[in-house]
Design a protein around this motif. Structure first.
Motif, PDB file in Angstrom:
ATOM      1  N   VAL A  83       0.820  -1.219   0.000  1.00  0.00           N
ATOM      2  CA  VAL A  83       0.000   0.000   0.000  1.00  0.00           C
ATOM      3  C   VAL A  83       0.854   1.270   0.000  1.00  0.00           C
ATOM      4  CG1 VAL A  83      -1.900  -1.175   1.166  1.00  0.00           C
ATOM      5  CG2 VAL A  83      -0.223   0.082   2.529  1.00  0.00           C
ATOM      6  N   ILE A  84       2.150   1.144  -0.283  1.00  0.00           N
ATOM      7  CA  ILE A  84       3.011   2.334  -0.327  1.00  0.00           C
ATOM      8  C   ILE A  84       2.484   3.398  -1.295  1.00  0.00           C
ATOM      9  CG2 ILE A  84       5.260   3.125  -1.173  1.00  0.00           C
ATOM     10  CD1 ILE A  84       6.572   0.885   0.373  1.00  0.00           C
ATOM     11  N   PRO A  85       2.037   3.028  -2.516  1.00  0.00           N
ATOM     12  CA  PRO A  85       1.480   4.071  -3.393  1.00  0.00           C
ATOM     13  C   PRO A  85       0.260   4.765  -2.796  1.00  0.00           C
ATOM     14  CG  PRO A  85       2.004   2.089  -4.642  1.00  0.00           C
ATOM     15  CD  PRO A  85       2.129   1.727  -3.198  1.00  0.00           C
ATOM     16  N   LEU A  86      -0.611   4.001  -2.147  1.00  0.00           N
ATOM     17  CA  LEU A  86      -1.791   4.596  -1.509  1.00  0.00           C
ATOM     18  C   LEU A  86      -1.381   5.492  -0.354  1.00  0.00           C
ATOM     19  CD1 LEU A  86      -4.845   4.808  -1.152  1.00  0.00           C
ATOM     20  CD2 LEU A  86      -4.744   2.752   0.284  1.00  0.00           C
ATOM     21  N   THR A  87      -0.399   5.038   0.421  1.00  0.00           N
ATOM     22  CA  THR A  87       0.090   5.841   1.540  1.00  0.00           C
ATOM     23  C   THR A  87       0.646   7.172   1.052  1.00  0.00           C
ATOM     24  OG1 THR A  87       0.645   3.842   2.803  1.00  0.00           O
ATOM     25  CG2 THR A  87       1.719   5.900   3.460  1.00  0.00           C
ATOM     26  N   ARG A  88       1.438   7.124  -0.005  1.00  0.00           N
ATOM     27  CA  ARG A  88       2.019   8.354  -0.558  1.00  0.00           C
ATOM     28  C   ARG A  88       0.927   9.279  -1.080  1.00  0.00           C
ATOM     29  NH1 ARG A  88       5.194   6.135  -3.822  1.00  0.00           N
ATOM     30  NH2 ARG A  88       7.097   6.151  -2.573  1.00  0.00           N
ATOM     31  N   ALA A  89      -0.112   8.708  -1.684  1.00  0.00           N
ATOM     32  CA  ALA A  89      -1.200   9.526  -2.228  1.00  0.00           C
ATOM     33  C   ALA A  89      -2.019  10.187  -1.127  1.00  0.00           C
ATOM     34  CB  ALA A  89      -2.110   8.653  -3.103  1.00  0.00           C
ATOM     35  N   LEU A  90      -2.184   9.490  -0.001  1.00  0.00           N
ATOM     36  CA  LEU A  90      -3.032  10.017   1.070  1.00  0.00           C
ATOM     37  C   LEU A  90      -2.312  10.995   1.983  1.00  0.00           C
ATOM     38  CD1 LEU A  90      -5.018   6.798   2.099  1.00  0.00           C
ATOM     39  CD2 LEU A  90      -5.852   8.763   0.804  1.00  0.00           C
ATOM     40  N   VAL A  91      -1.077  10.690   2.343  1.00  0.00           N
ATOM     41  CA  VAL A  91      -0.366  11.542   3.320  1.00  0.00           C
ATOM     42  C   VAL A  91       0.843  12.244   2.735  1.00  0.00           C
ATOM     43  CG1 VAL A  91      -1.146  10.132   5.245  1.00  0.00           C
ATOM     44  CG2 VAL A  91       1.043   9.611   4.186  1.00  0.00           C
ATOM     45  N   GLY A  92       1.181  11.949   1.479  1.00  0.00           N
ATOM     46  CA  GLY A  92       2.270  12.658   0.819  1.00  0.00           C
ATOM     47  C   GLY A  92       3.656  12.158   1.132  1.00  0.00           C
ATOM     48  N   THR A  93       3.770  11.092   1.913  1.00  0.00           N
ATOM     49  CA  THR A  93       5.075  10.551   2.266  1.00  0.00           C
ATOM     50  C   THR A  93       4.922   9.099   2.678  1.00  0.00           C
ATOM     51  OG1 THR A  93       7.011  10.794   3.725  1.00  0.00           O
ATOM     52  CG2 THR A  93       4.861  11.286   4.671  1.00  0.00           C
ATOM     53  N   THR A  94       6.030   8.379   2.675  1.00  0.00           N
ATOM     54  CA  THR A  94       6.016   6.995   3.155  1.00  0.00           C
ATOM     55  C   THR A  94       6.883   6.854   4.399  1.00  0.00           C
ATOM     56  OG1 THR A  94       7.853   6.439   1.665  1.00  0.00           O
ATOM     57  CG2 THR A  94       5.610   6.059   0.861  1.00  0.00           C
ATOM     58  N   LEU A  95       7.289   7.982   4.964  1.00  0.00           N
ATOM     59  CA  LEU A  95       8.135   7.976   6.150  1.00  0.00           C
ATOM     60  C   LEU A  95       7.411   8.627   7.329  1.00  0.00           C
ATOM     61  CD1 LEU A  95      11.497   9.102   4.481  1.00  0.00           C
ATOM     62  CD2 LEU A  95      10.750   6.766   4.988  1.00  0.00           C
ATOM     63  N   GLN A  96       7.935   8.382   8.527  1.00  0.00           N
ATOM     64  CA  GLN A  96       7.415   8.934   9.772  1.00  0.00           C
ATOM     65  C   GLN A  96       6.065   8.306  10.142  1.00  0.00           C
ATOM     66  OE1 GLN A  96       9.480  10.624  11.704  1.00  0.00           O
ATOM     67  NE2 GLN A  96      10.958  10.464  10.032  1.00  0.00           N
ATOM     68  N   TRP A  97       5.582   8.675  11.335  1.00  0.00           N
ATOM     69  CA  TRP A  97       4.437   7.968  11.915  1.00  0.00           C
ATOM     70  C   TRP A  97       3.153   8.163  11.116  1.00  0.00           C
ATOM     71  CZ3 TRP A  97      -0.046  10.303  13.481  1.00  0.00           C
ATOM     72  CH2 TRP A  97      -0.015  11.688  13.693  1.00  0.00           C
ATOM     73  N   LYS A  98       2.977   9.317  10.455  1.00  0.00           N
ATOM     74  CA  LYS A  98       1.750   9.547   9.691  1.00  0.00           C
ATOM     75  C   LYS A  98       1.594   8.527   8.575  1.00  0.00           C
ATOM     76  CE  LYS A  98       1.513  14.522  10.593  1.00  0.00           C
ATOM     77  NZ  LYS A  98       1.515  15.880   9.984  1.00  0.00           N
ATOM     78  N   ALA A  99       2.704   8.144   7.970  1.00  0.00           N
ATOM     79  CA  ALA A  99       2.638   7.156   6.889  1.00  0.00           C
ATOM     80  C   ALA A  99       2.210   5.790   7.410  1.00  0.00           C
ATOM     81  CB  ALA A  99       3.988   7.059   6.197  1.00  0.00           C
ATOM     82  N   ALA A 100       2.562   5.484   8.657  1.00  0.00           N
ATOM     83  CA  ALA A 100       2.216   4.179   9.225  1.00  0.00           C
ATOM     84  C   ALA A 100       0.726   4.051   9.499  1.00  0.00           C
ATOM     85  CB  ALA A 100       3.000   3.941  10.513  1.00  0.00           C
ATOM     86  N   VAL A 101       0.039   5.185   9.646  1.00  0.00           N
ATOM     87  CA  VAL A 101      -1.383   5.146   9.959  1.00  0.00           C
ATOM     88  C   VAL A 101      -2.180   4.433   8.879  1.00  0.00           C
ATOM     89  CG1 VAL A 101      -3.441   6.589  10.245  1.00  0.00           C
ATOM     90  CG2 VAL A 101      -1.325   7.188  11.435  1.00  0.00           C
ATOM     91  N   VAL A 102      -1.796   4.621   7.616  1.00  0.00           N
ATOM     92  CA  VAL A 102      -2.553   4.029   6.509  1.00  0.00           C
ATOM     93  C   VAL A 102      -2.528   2.501   6.550  1.00  0.00           C
ATOM     94  CG1 VAL A 102      -2.775   3.871   4.005  1.00  0.00           C
ATOM     95  CG2 VAL A 102      -2.226   6.063   5.067  1.00  0.00           C
ATOM     96  N   PRO A 103      -1.354   1.860   6.522  1.00  0.00           N
ATOM     97  CA  PRO A 103      -1.372   0.392   6.580  1.00  0.00           C
ATOM     98  C   PRO A 103      -1.887  -0.151   7.908  1.00  0.00           C
ATOM     99  CG  PRO A 103       0.881   1.214   6.737  1.00  0.00           C
ATOM    100  CD  PRO A 103       0.025   2.373   6.349  1.00  0.00           C
ATOM    101  N   LEU A 104      -1.631   0.560   9.003  1.00  0.00           N
ATOM    102  CA  LEU A 104      -2.148   0.113  10.294  1.00  0.00           C
ATOM    103  C   LEU A 104      -3.670   0.075  10.286  1.00  0.00           C
ATOM    104  CD1 LEU A 104       0.191   1.956  12.851  1.00  0.00           C
ATOM    105  CD2 LEU A 104       0.035  -0.508  12.480  1.00  0.00           C
ATOM    106  N   THR A 105      -4.280   1.116   9.749  1.00  0.00           N
ATOM    107  CA  THR A 105      -5.736   1.174   9.701  1.00  0.00           C
ATOM    108  C   THR A 105      -6.303   0.119   8.765  1.00  0.00           C
ATOM    109  OG1 THR A 105      -5.675   3.561  10.139  1.00  0.00           O
ATOM    110  CG2 THR A 105      -7.717   2.662   9.248  1.00  0.00           C
ATOM    111  N   ILE A 106      -5.694  -0.029   7.589  1.00  0.00           N
ATOM    112  CA  ILE A 106      -6.162  -1.031   6.632  1.00  0.00           C
ATOM    113  C   ILE A 106      -6.087  -2.424   7.229  1.00  0.00           C
ATOM    114  CG2 ILE A 106      -5.640  -2.137   4.417  1.00  0.00           C
ATOM    115  CD1 ILE A 106      -4.736   0.585   3.394  1.00  0.00           C
ATOM    116  N   CYS A 107      -5.051  -2.690   7.990  1.00  0.00           N
ATOM    117  CA  CYS A 107      -4.874  -4.002   8.608  1.00  0.00           C
ATOM    118  C   CYS A 107      -5.866  -4.230   9.754  1.00  0.00           C
ATOM    119  CB  CYS A 107      -3.439  -4.125   9.118  1.00  0.00           C
ATOM    120  SG  CYS A 107      -3.077  -5.691   9.915  1.00  0.00           S
ATOM    121  N   ALA A 108      -6.121  -3.188  10.541  1.00  0.00           N
ATOM    122  CA  ALA A 108      -6.915  -3.347  11.754  1.00  0.00           C
ATOM    123  C   ALA A 108      -8.415  -3.327  11.521  1.00  0.00           C
ATOM    124  CB  ALA A 108      -6.535  -2.261  12.759  1.00  0.00           C
ATOM    125  N   VAL A 109      -8.873  -2.601  10.499  1.00  0.00           N
ATOM    126  CA  VAL A 109     -10.316  -2.460  10.278  1.00  0.00           C
ATOM    127  C   VAL A 109     -11.011  -3.811  10.068  1.00  0.00           C
ATOM    128  CG1 VAL A 109     -12.048  -1.630   8.633  1.00  0.00           C
ATOM    129  CG2 VAL A 109     -10.336  -0.061   9.533  1.00  0.00           C
TER     130      VAL A 109
END
Length: 225
Positions: A83-109
């Motif tokens: 989901v790196i492309p989706l993460t970059r599209a949503l938060v503008g980066t694949t680094l730091q804690w904000k980027a981790a929110v995307v895969p964490l949420t997708i996994c946990a939902v």
């Protein structure tokens, strides 16, 4: 020098651990909030569209259940990379804690949604029928019967989900998402600093104990059986 003195005097622990702890709290906190907002209605949908639910629909239930199962079957590390492309599209980066929110949420939902489905399914069917007899709407039954009666189980399910997110957040450090996991990998593992590794393990263990204790207290307070 004893292990406690080494932990206290280690410069990496003093300088990096507070920041890493805050990053972990941020990524887990935001992910947990999004998981609750998205996972609860998804779980209710899975139950409502199942056989015996309020609005049975085999197609919807099969499609939603299939997608949830596919996401749950993916190892978190692979999911993060996928989901790196989706993460970059949503938060503008694949680094730091904000980027981790995307895969964490997708996994946990989907994980939380399945727990919600199970919790609601265990509600006494007699109470649902009683609500129907007095003319309650589907929304009313969902809110006043399903959610209300399953609330202790829902809290326990959410507690389990948050603890799982803590574990996943540590793995997020592999792709540079920050937090305690990144600190443990960069300084504890790669630099062979056992004190840093021990400190990271202790902090994560404390988080788990606190979250579980708080969840248990709230669940018991809501359980009026």
């Amino acid at each position: 020098m004893g292990w406690w003195e080494e932990l206290v005097t280690n410069p990496v622990i003093q300088q990096k651990l507070p920041e890493a702890t805050l990053e972990t709290l941020q990524m887990v906190g935001v992910s947990a909030l999004l998981t609750a907002l998205l996972g609860l209605p998804l779980g209710l949908l899975l139950h409502a569209t199942s056989i015996g639910g309020l609005t049975p629909n085999r197609v919807v239930n099969s499609v939603v259940g299939f997608v949830a199962n596919i996401v749950r079957s993916l190892p978190f590390l692979i999911l993060m990379i996928a989901v790196i492309p989706l993460t970059r599209a949503l938060v503008g980066t694949t680094l730091q804690w904000k980027a981790a929110v995307v895969p964490l949420t997708i996994c946990a939902v989907p994980f939380f949604a399945r727990l919600v489905e199970t919790a609601v399914r265990d509600v006494n069917p007699g109470k649902v029928e009683a609500a129907r007899v007095i003319g309650a709407t589907r929304v009313g039954i969902t809110v006043q019967v399903h959610i209300r009666e399953a609330l202790p189980a829902l809290v326990s399910s959410f507690t389990v989900t948050v603890i799982a997110l803590l574990g996943y957040s540590a793995m997020a450090g592999v792709i540079g998402a920050g937090g305690i996991g990144a600190l443990a990998i960069s300084y504890g593992y790669q630099r062979f600093d056992n004190a840093v590794m021990a400190a990271c393990v202790v902090v994560l263990a404390v988080f788990v104990v606190v979250v579980q204790a708080v969840g248990d207290v709230i669940a018991r307070a809501l359980d009026h059986r």
